[in-house]
Write an enzyme that holds these catalytic residues in place. Sequence first.
Site, PDB file in Angstrom:
ATOM      1  N   TYR A 189      43.232  42.468  53.828  1.00  0.00           N
ATOM      2  CA  TYR A 189      43.026  41.023  53.969  1.00  0.00           C
ATOM      3  C   TYR A 189      43.808  40.251  52.903  1.00  0.00           C
ATOM      4  O   TYR A 189      43.907  40.712  51.762  1.00  0.00           O
ATOM      5  CB  TYR A 189      41.541  40.722  53.803  1.00  0.00           C
ATOM      6  N   TRP A 197      46.131  36.213  52.013  1.00  0.00           N
ATOM      7  CA  TRP A 197      46.879  35.039  52.466  1.00  0.00           C
ATOM      8  C   TRP A 197      48.387  35.165  52.281  1.00  0.00           C
ATOM      9  O   TRP A 197      49.143  34.524  52.992  1.00  0.00           O
ATOM     10  CB  TRP A 197      46.372  33.799  51.731  1.00  0.00           C
TER      11      TRP A 197
HETATM   12  N1  MGD Z   1      42.844  24.019  46.231  1.00  0.00           N
HETATM   13  C1  MGD Z   1      42.515  25.010  47.055  1.00  0.00           C
HETATM   14  N2  MGD Z   1      42.169  24.719  48.318  1.00  0.00           N
HETATM   15  C2  MGD Z   1      41.804  25.713  49.160  1.00  0.00           C
HETATM   16  C3  MGD Z   1      41.809  27.072  48.772  1.00  0.00           C
HETATM   17  C4  MGD Z   1      42.207  27.350  47.428  1.00  0.00           C
HETATM   18  O1  MGD Z   1      42.239  28.516  46.996  1.00  0.00           O
HETATM   19  N3  MGD Z   1      42.549  26.309  46.611  1.00  0.00           N
HETATM   20  N4  MGD Z   1      41.441  28.052  49.651  1.00  0.00           N
HETATM   21  C5  MGD Z   1      41.410  27.741  51.088  1.00  0.00           C
HETATM   22  C6  MGD Z   1      40.538  28.660  51.830  1.00  0.00           C
HETATM   23  S1  MGD Z   1      41.113  30.247  52.114  1.00  0.00           S
HETATM   24  C7  MGD Z   1      39.344  28.315  52.344  1.00  0.00           C
HETATM   25  S2  MGD Z   1      38.453  29.428  53.281  1.00  0.00           S
HETATM   26  C8  MGD Z   1      38.790  26.977  52.146  1.00  0.00           C
HETATM   27  C9  MGD Z   1      37.307  26.998  51.781  1.00  0.00           C
HETATM   28  O2  MGD Z   1      36.807  25.720  51.859  1.00  0.00           O
HETATM   29  P1  MGD Z   1      35.267  25.479  51.529  1.00  0.00           P
HETATM   30  O3  MGD Z   1      34.469  26.622  52.000  1.00  0.00           O
HETATM   31  O4  MGD Z   1      34.924  24.139  52.058  1.00  0.00           O
HETATM   32  O5  MGD Z   1      35.329  25.454  49.934  1.00  0.00           O
HETATM   33  P2  MGD Z   1      34.347  25.931  48.784  1.00  0.00           P
HETATM   34  O6  MGD Z   1      35.084  25.539  47.542  1.00  0.00           O
HETATM   35  O7  MGD Z   1      33.906  27.326  48.935  1.00  0.00           O
HETATM   36  O8  MGD Z   1      33.049  25.039  48.948  1.00  0.00           O
HETATM   37  C10 MGD Z   1      33.129  23.640  48.828  1.00  0.00           C
HETATM   38  C11 MGD Z   1      31.878  23.091  48.176  1.00  0.00           C
HETATM   39  O9  MGD Z   1      30.683  23.489  48.853  1.00  0.00           O
HETATM   40  C12 MGD Z   1      29.600  23.255  47.966  1.00  0.00           C
HETATM   41  N5  MGD Z   1      28.528  24.203  48.236  1.00  0.00           N
HETATM   42  C13 MGD Z   1      28.442  25.497  47.838  1.00  0.00           C
HETATM   43  N6  MGD Z   1      27.263  26.033  48.271  1.00  0.00           N
HETATM   44  C14 MGD Z   1      26.624  25.055  48.947  1.00  0.00           C
HETATM   45  C15 MGD Z   1      25.364  24.981  49.634  1.00  0.00           C
HETATM   46  O10 MGD Z   1      24.609  25.934  49.731  1.00  0.00           O
HETATM   47  N7  MGD Z   1      25.058  23.793  50.227  1.00  0.00           N
HETATM   48  C16 MGD Z   1      25.867  22.708  50.174  1.00  0.00           C
HETATM   49  N8  MGD Z   1      25.479  21.607  50.821  1.00  0.00           N
HETATM   50  N9  MGD Z   1      27.042  22.746  49.524  1.00  0.00           N
HETATM   51  C17 MGD Z   1      27.417  23.901  48.924  1.00  0.00           C
HETATM   52  C18 MGD Z   1      30.136  23.470  46.560  1.00  0.00           C
HETATM   53  O11 MGD Z   1      29.728  22.405  45.700  1.00  0.00           O
HETATM   54  C19 MGD Z   1      31.635  23.597  46.760  1.00  0.00           C
HETATM   55  O12 MGD Z   1      32.375  22.819  45.839  1.00  0.00           O
HETATM   56  O13 MGD Z   1      39.497  26.312  51.123  1.00  0.00           O
HETATM   57  C20 MGD Z   1      40.908  26.328  51.334  1.00  0.00           C
HETATM   58  N10 MGD Z   1      41.467  25.376  50.428  1.00  0.00           N
HETATM   59  N1  MGD Z   2      33.555  34.058  44.577  1.00  0.00           N
HETATM   60  C1  MGD Z   2      34.298  33.743  45.623  1.00  0.00           C
HETATM   61  N2  MGD Z   2      35.189  34.636  46.106  1.00  0.00           N
HETATM   62  C2  MGD Z   2      35.955  34.300  47.162  1.00  0.00           C
HETATM   63  C3  MGD Z   2      35.837  33.034  47.775  1.00  0.00           C
HETATM   64  C4  MGD Z   2      34.872  32.120  47.263  1.00  0.00           C
HETATM   65  O1  MGD Z   2      34.687  31.009  47.786  1.00  0.00           O
HETATM   66  N3  MGD Z   2      34.142  32.512  46.179  1.00  0.00           N
HETATM   67  N4  MGD Z   2      36.654  32.713  48.835  1.00  0.00           N
HETATM   68  C5  MGD Z   2      37.082  33.800  49.667  1.00  0.00           C
HETATM   69  C6  MGD Z   2      38.093  33.356  50.621  1.00  0.00           C
HETATM   70  S1  MGD Z   2      37.605  32.092  51.675  1.00  0.00           S
HETATM   71  C7  MGD Z   2      39.308  33.919  50.741  1.00  0.00           C
HETATM   72  S2  MGD Z   2      40.338  33.431  52.026  1.00  0.00           S
HETATM   73  C8  MGD Z   2      39.736  35.005  49.852  1.00  0.00           C
HETATM   74  C9  MGD Z   2      41.245  34.946  49.502  1.00  0.00           C
HETATM   75  O2  MGD Z   2      41.660  36.159  48.997  1.00  0.00           O
HETATM   76  P1  MGD Z   2      43.200  36.606  49.024  1.00  0.00           P
HETATM   77  O3  MGD Z   2      43.886  36.047  50.214  1.00  0.00           O
HETATM   78  O4  MGD Z   2      43.241  38.073  48.828  1.00  0.00           O
HETATM   79  O5  MGD Z   2      43.746  35.864  47.726  1.00  0.00           O
HETATM   80  P2  MGD Z   2      45.237  35.497  47.290  1.00  0.00           P
HETATM   81  O6  MGD Z   2      45.158  35.228  45.833  1.00  0.00           O
HETATM   82  O7  MGD Z   2      45.781  34.417  48.146  1.00  0.00           O
HETATM   83  O8  MGD Z   2      46.022  36.857  47.515  1.00  0.00           O
HETATM   84  C10 MGD Z   2      47.273  36.925  48.083  1.00  0.00           C
HETATM   85  C11 MGD Z   2      48.080  38.004  47.382  1.00  0.00           C
HETATM   86  O9  MGD Z   2      49.311  38.155  48.072  1.00  0.00           O
HETATM   87  C12 MGD Z   2      50.387  38.215  47.132  1.00  0.00           C
HETATM   88  N5  MGD Z   2      51.602  37.777  47.834  1.00  0.00           N
HETATM   89  C13 MGD Z   2      52.081  36.528  48.032  1.00  0.00           C
HETATM   90  N6  MGD Z   2      53.203  36.568  48.790  1.00  0.00           N
HETATM   91  C14 MGD Z   2      53.432  37.865  49.085  1.00  0.00           C
HETATM   92  C15 MGD Z   2      54.433  38.534  49.854  1.00  0.00           C
HETATM   93  O10 MGD Z   2      55.324  37.943  50.447  1.00  0.00           O
HETATM   94  N7  MGD Z   2      54.340  39.886  49.944  1.00  0.00           N
HETATM   95  C16 MGD Z   2      53.343  40.582  49.327  1.00  0.00           C
HETATM   96  N8  MGD Z   2      53.334  41.908  49.468  1.00  0.00           N
HETATM   97  N9  MGD Z   2      52.409  39.976  48.579  1.00  0.00           N
HETATM   98  C17 MGD Z   2      52.434  38.636  48.486  1.00  0.00           C
HETATM   99  C18 MGD Z   2      49.930  37.326  46.000  1.00  0.00           C
HETATM  100  O11 MGD Z   2      50.614  37.627  44.811  1.00  0.00           O
HETATM  101  C19 MGD Z   2      48.431  37.663  45.946  1.00  0.00           C
HETATM  102  O12 MGD Z   2      48.187  38.764  45.121  1.00  0.00           O
HETATM  103  O13 MGD Z   2      38.960  34.980  48.651  1.00  0.00           O
HETATM  104  C20 MGD Z   2      37.566  35.048  48.908  1.00  0.00           C
HETATM  105  N10 MGD Z   2      36.855  35.208  47.659  1.00  0.00           N
HETATM  106 MO    MO Z   3      39.422  31.487  53.027  1.00  0.00          MO
END
Ligand code: MGD
Ligand code: MGD
Ligand code: MO
Length: 764
Positions: free
Chosen positions: A107, A109
Amino acid sequence: MKVKRTASHWGSYIASTGLQNLFLAPDTPDTNPSQIGKGWVSAMQDTDLRIKRPAIRKGWLDGDQGANRCGDEYVETSWEEASKLVADELQRVKTSYGNQAIYGGSYGWASAGRFHHAQSQLKRFLNCFGGYTSSRNTYSHAAAEVLLPHIVGMSNKLFQDNMTSWPLIAEHCELLLAFGGISTNTAQIASSGTSIHEVGYWLNAATARGMEVVNISPQKSDMSSIKSTQWLSIRPGTDTALMLALAYEILQSNAQDESFLSRYTSGWPQLRAYIAGEVDGIAKTPEWAADICAVSSDKIYTLGKKFIGKRVMIALNWGVQRADHGEQPIWMGLALASMLGQIGQPGTGFGFGYGSTTPVGRPAQLIPWPSLPQGNNPVKDFIPVSHITKMLENPGGHYKFAGRNHIYPDIRLVYWVGGNPFHHQQDLSRLERAWTKPDTVIVHDHSWTATARRADIIFPSSCALERNDIMMNRRDPALIYMSKLMEPCGEALSDHQIFKHIARHLGFADSFTDNKSEKDWLRWLWLQSKNIADSAGFTLPDFDDFVATGKFETPDAYETRVQMRDFINNPVGAALNTQSGKIMLYSEAIAAMDLSNCPGHPTWLTPIEWLGCAKPDQLHLISGQPHARLHSQLDNGCEAQSLKIKGREPCVLHPETASRFGIRDGDIIKIFNQRGACLSGVTLTDQIRQDCIALTTGAWFDPQNIDGEQIEVHGNPNVLTLDKGTSDLAQGSTAHTTLVKIQKWVGKLPELTISKPPKITPMI
Ligand SMILES: Nc1nc2c(c(=O)[nH]1)N[C@H]1C(S)=C(S)[C@@H](COP(=O)(O)OP(=O)(O)OC[C@H]3O[C@@H](n4cnc5c(=O)[nH]c(N)nc54)[C@H](O)[C@@H]3O)O[C@H]1N2
Ligand SMILES: Nc1nc2c(c(=O)[nH]1)N[C@H]1C(S)=C(S)[C@@H](COP(=O)(O)OP(=O)(O)OC[C@H]3O[C@@H](n4cnc5c(=O)[nH]c(N)nc54)[C@H](O)[C@@H]3O)O[C@H]1N2
Ligand SMILES: [Mo]
C-alpha cells in the site's frame, strides 16, 4: 522558451531553473496552491538521504533470517548483482512455497504520474511472475468501502464520484453540519494529482450567501478557512451518539419526513425503535448523548432546533470513520439525512469526504483516463490492508471480513514499492516485531525512509522530478505532461527499469515491458487517452504537441452532480443496488452476520479506548494529516522541517491542559501509553479540546533505546496508535482511537538518527 511542467498529489507546477536551483511555481489557475509543494525540491535534492545504489542488508547476507532487520547496516552492490539476487530469491520462494507466499499488497501513495505508478508497476511485474497475496481497500476510508455497498448499493468510489457538487451547496444549502470539519489542510491533496485547489473558495462562497456552518469536531481548526463557523466541540469517537440524539429530537418534534422514509428507505421501523429505546430500554435522548459526547444537552437541543424547516447537508470527513466502529457514524449520518428527507436534492442530503481531498464534490466532468495494464493475479489470497502486522504474526490464523471467514497466508517474501508501512501502520513497535518474520523483504524507494531501512534488499528508485510522465486524473480538468527536471540521483532508476532488470533474469522481460520503451508507454497511454477523449466529444492534440505545451485543459469540463438524484426521481426504475432497492437503515445481510461490533442498524457502540473510560491524566490522541507533507513524504524537505520544534514533530495542546501538566509552549514532551512512547514539541492553541492532543502523522520513524526505554524520538504517533479493525465487517484502521499520557521531557534530547543515512559499506 519551452515551458516545462510537473505535477504531484499536492498540485501542478511550472519549472524554472536558475543558475543552480530548480524552482517550481504553482501553475495557473491554481489560486490557492499547497504549502506542501514548497518542500518538494529540497527533499528530493537531499543527497544525504537519497538512496544512490542498490544495497543489501548486512544481516541478510550473514543469514540472520530477519532477526536484525530493523536498524542494520547496508552493503552497496551493483544493479546486476542485486537484480540477480532478487530474481533468485523470488524464484526460490515461488518454487518452495508458491506465489501466495509473496506479499505484494504494497500500500502507498508514491507519485502522481500514470506510467511511473509504483503500485501498478509492482503488480504488473508480480502478475507476470504468477501472482501474489494482495491487499484490499485503503487506510483512508475502509469502513465506507465495505459498508456503502450494503446500505446504498454503491462502491465508495462511485459514491465519492457522485458526491453533490460544491456549487450546488454554495447555492442551496442553508445549514452545513460538518462532522470532523471540512479542512483546507487535507484539501491540499488529490490522489493522482490536481491542477487546482478549490475547497476554501466554495466554502467561502456558500457562507457569503448565508449558509450556516457547524463544525462538530474536537478541533476548531478543522474548519479554519471560514470565520463564521460555530464550533461544537465533541469527544472523539462519539459522533454516532450525537447523531442518535439529534434523530431523537427530530422524532420528538415529529419532524421526520415519513413519506421519504417509506418511499426511499427500508428498515426505518427497526431504527426508529432503537432511537426511541424500545430495543434496549435506553431512549437516545440529548441527556443520554450529553454524557457520552461531553456536549451539554442544551447545545444538542439547540442544534436539533436548527434543522427545522432548513435545507441541510450532513457531511462527514473520512477521519471520523478511521476509528473503532467507524462504520456507525457513516450509517447514522446517512440515516439522519434520510429523516430530513433531502437526499437527492441540490446542495442538501448526505456528504462523505468533502475537504478530505480536494476533488470531492468538484464540479468537473469525470473522464476515465487510462492506466498501466496490471494483468491478472491468479492468487486469490488477500488481506484487508491494515492487517499487515496480524498477517505476519499469525500465518494460518482466522479472522472475519465482510461477512466471511478468512485465513492469513504464510508470507515468506514481502515486496514493497511506493509506500511506507513504517509510516502508515498503527502500533509500529508491534509491526517491527512481526517484520522480522518473513525470509526476505525487498523495497524500492528514493530516500532512506524507515521502511527502506528495514529492507533486506533496497533499490534506489528515481523520483517524479527525474522522469517523464503524465498526470491524468479522472476528476481533474487538466492533463499535465510531467517533464524530467533533474538527473536521477546516484544510480537511481525508475521502478519500471528496476523490474525490467529483474524480469530479464527471470525470463519475462518482454511480457513485462510489452516490448515497449518508457517513451513508447507514454505514447501508448496518450493514444488510449485520445480514444477516450473522442468518445467524450473532444480531441486531444498529438503527443508531441502535448509534450511541448505540457498541459491540456479539458473543454467544457464543468458538470454538476446530485448524489442519488436518479434514484430519488425514479425509485423503481433506478432502484439502488441494495437488498431492498432502497437506502437501507437496517440491513438484513449485516444483521445475519451476527457481529457484536456491527449490528444490523446504526448503533452506539462504546469504543475500545475513549475518554468515557479514561483516567484523569489520560488524553485522546488525534493523529491526522500533516500540513507540510503528504504523509511521510517530504518530511526531510525545508517546509516540514521549518515547523519542527528542536527537530521534533510539533503537537497541539490546549493552554489549560499544558499548565495542568506544567508544560509550556515550545517544550519537548514525552507522549506515551502501553504500546509505546514518542517525543514531540509543544504548540499551544485554544482551538483544541482540553482533553485531547493532536500530533500529525508522518515524522520519519526513529525509535531508540534511551536509558533502557524504547522511545521514538522524532514524534511519530503510530508508536502510540492501536492496531485494531473498525469491526469484523470492514476491518478498517482505527488510528483515531487512542488514549495517551504526557509528561515534560527533562532529560537530554537524543539526537535524531533518521536525519542521517544508515551505515553503508560502499561498493569497491
Ligand atoms: N496536508 C495533507 N493533506 C492530506 C494528506 C496529507 O498527508 N497531508 N493525506 C490525504 C489522505 S491519504 C487522506 S485519506 C485524507 C484524510 O482526510 P481526513 O480523514 O479528513 O483527515 P484527518 O486529518 O484524519 O481528520 C481530520 C480531522 O478529523 C477530526 N477528528 C478525528 N477524530 C474525530 C472524531 O471522532 N469525531 C470528529 N467529529 N472529528 C474527528 C480531527 O480533529 C482531524 O483534524 O487527507 C488527505 N489530505
Ligand atoms: N496515525 C495515523 N496513521 C495513518 C493515518 C492517520 O490518519 N493517522 N492515515 C493513513 C492514511 S489515510 C494513509 S493513505 C496512509 C499513507 O501511507 P503511505 O502512502 O504509505 O505514506 P507515504 O508517506 O505517502 O508513502 C509513500 C512512499 O513512497 C515513496 N515514493 C514516492 N515516489 C516513489 C516512486 O516513484 N517510487 C517508489 N518506489 N517510491 C516512491 C515515498 O518516498 C514514501 O516512502 O497512512 C495512514 N496512516
Ligand atoms: Mo489516505
